[in-house]
Design an enzyme around this catalytic site. Structure first.
Site, PDB file in Angstrom:
ATOM      1  N   LYS A 170       0.840  -1.209   0.000  1.00  0.00           N
ATOM      2  CA  LYS A 170       0.000   0.000   0.000  1.00  0.00           C
ATOM      3  C   LYS A 170       0.870   1.252   0.000  1.00  0.00           C
ATOM      4  CE  LYS A 170      -2.097  -1.182   3.877  1.00  0.00           C
ATOM      5  NZ  LYS A 170      -1.413  -2.483   4.143  1.00  0.00           N
ATOM      6  N   ARG A 177     -10.135   0.160   8.124  1.00  0.00           N
ATOM      7  CA  ARG A 177      -9.625  -1.167   8.431  1.00  0.00           C
ATOM      8  C   ARG A 177     -10.647  -2.024   9.153  1.00  0.00           C
ATOM      9  NH1 ARG A 177      -3.889   0.119   8.471  1.00  0.00           N
ATOM     10  NH2 ARG A 177      -2.731  -1.696   9.051  1.00  0.00           N
ATOM     11  N   ARG A 226      11.775  -5.156   5.405  1.00  0.00           N
ATOM     12  CA  ARG A 226      11.483  -3.760   5.022  1.00  0.00           C
ATOM     13  C   ARG A 226      12.367  -2.773   5.780  1.00  0.00           C
ATOM     14  NH1 ARG A 226       5.506  -1.592   5.517  1.00  0.00           N
ATOM     15  NH2 ARG A 226       5.708  -2.536   7.575  1.00  0.00           N
ATOM     16  N   ARG A 251      10.953  -0.777  11.178  1.00  0.00           N
ATOM     17  CA  ARG A 251       9.809  -0.543  12.059  1.00  0.00           C
ATOM     18  C   ARG A 251       9.781  -1.573  13.171  1.00  0.00           C
ATOM     19  NH1 ARG A 251       4.536   0.412   8.309  1.00  0.00           N
ATOM     20  NH2 ARG A 251       3.640  -0.957   9.889  1.00  0.00           N
ATOM     21  N   ARG A 256      -0.606  -9.047  13.157  1.00  0.00           N
ATOM     22  CA  ARG A 256      -1.174  -8.096  12.180  1.00  0.00           C
ATOM     23  C   ARG A 256      -1.916  -8.839  11.075  1.00  0.00           C
ATOM     24  NH1 ARG A 256       4.210  -5.173  10.809  1.00  0.00           N
ATOM     25  NH2 ARG A 256       3.021  -4.120   9.185  1.00  0.00           N
TER      26      ARG A 256
END
Ligand code: AP5
Ligand code: MG
Length: 209
Positions: free
Chosen positions: A13, A88, A122, A153, A164
């Site tokens: 996203k 969400r 990431r 992160r 998640r």
């Protein structure tokens, strides 16, 4: 044009949002980025959000909806905007329907088997939020877009990623049906490269101009 980017954690996203925002000049509103900025600045919202984000759970709807309502009321959103990571839950989508009209929901569909590696590998720019993957960085430690330092992160570890993904399955995936029923959903396959995904998305956005 008012756009929503939908997809599981790691679907891409943020990666697509930054390309769409640069090309179509739409403000990129990421609730995750807003929460991380608040955490960095140690605001009351940041302190509250941190306790949920660190566990991979959702921040309560009433807090998140209020932030988005205030953000899209700003001047820069008057000709359109792009929401990344909101709504969400069905309750968030219903709250959004009461305050605005959505033109398109882009759902990035990725095999779950790819997501753990994408998220744990990431690296994110501290300054502009651009996402990278270590496999494509060739040892680079700064952002190629703005020169900012890259970091990992805190919620990108295997345990939190699993929560998640569970939360996505239970609370967010029903939005696919919700927006399909409204005739707003555009599905794009996200297993290919960011460039290939963006080419598909652009074709759709250009056809709506
Ligand atoms: P948020 O920051 O929105 O995280 P998320 O939804 O888990 O999504 P990510 O940002 O992890 O993934 P992405 O789809 O943006 O992927 P990216 O492009 O970076 O939210 C964080 C937390 O905040 C939530 O857990 C929750 O607690 C809270 N929160 C936020 N919004 C909320 C809301 N509305 N309500 C309640 N709570 C909320 O890409 C990932 C990686 O893959 C990168 O390394 C990238 O380089 C790579 N990649 C991307 N595309 C491709 C591709 N096509 N091919 C190969 N690699 C790719
Ligand atoms: Mg993101």
């Amino acid at each position: 044009m008012n756009i929503i980017l939908l997809g599981a954690p790691g679907a891409g996203k943020g990666t697509q949002a930054s390309r769409i925002s640069d090309t179509y000049k739409l403000p990129h509103i990421s609730t995750g980025d807003i929460f991380r900025e608040n955490i960095k600045n140690e605001t009351p919202i940041g302190l509250l959000a941190k306790s949920y984000i660190d566990k991979g759970q959702l921040v309560p709807d009433e807090v998140t909806c209020k932030i988005v309502e205030e953000r899209i009321a700003r001047e820069d959103c008057k000709n359109g905007y792009m929401l990344d990571g909101f709504p969400r839950t069905i309750a968030q989508a219903e709250a959004l329907d009461k305050i605005t009209k959505i033109d398109l929901v882009i759902n990035i569909d990725v095999d779950f088997s790819l997501l753990l590696d994408r998220l744990c590998g990431r690296r994110v720019c501290k300054d502009c939020g651009e996402s990278y993957h270590i496999s494509r960085l060739n040892g680079e430690t700064n952002c190629s877009r703005c020169g900012g330092e890259l970091y990992q992160r805190k919620d990108d570890n295997p345990e939190t990623v699993q929560s998640r993904l569970d939360v996505y399955n239970a609370q967010t995936s029903p939005l696919i049906e919700y927006y399909t029923a409204k005739g707003l959903l555009f599905n794009v396959g996200g297993n290919t490269t960011p460039e290939a995904v963006f080419a598909e998305v652009s074709k759709k956005l250009d056809s709506m101009k």
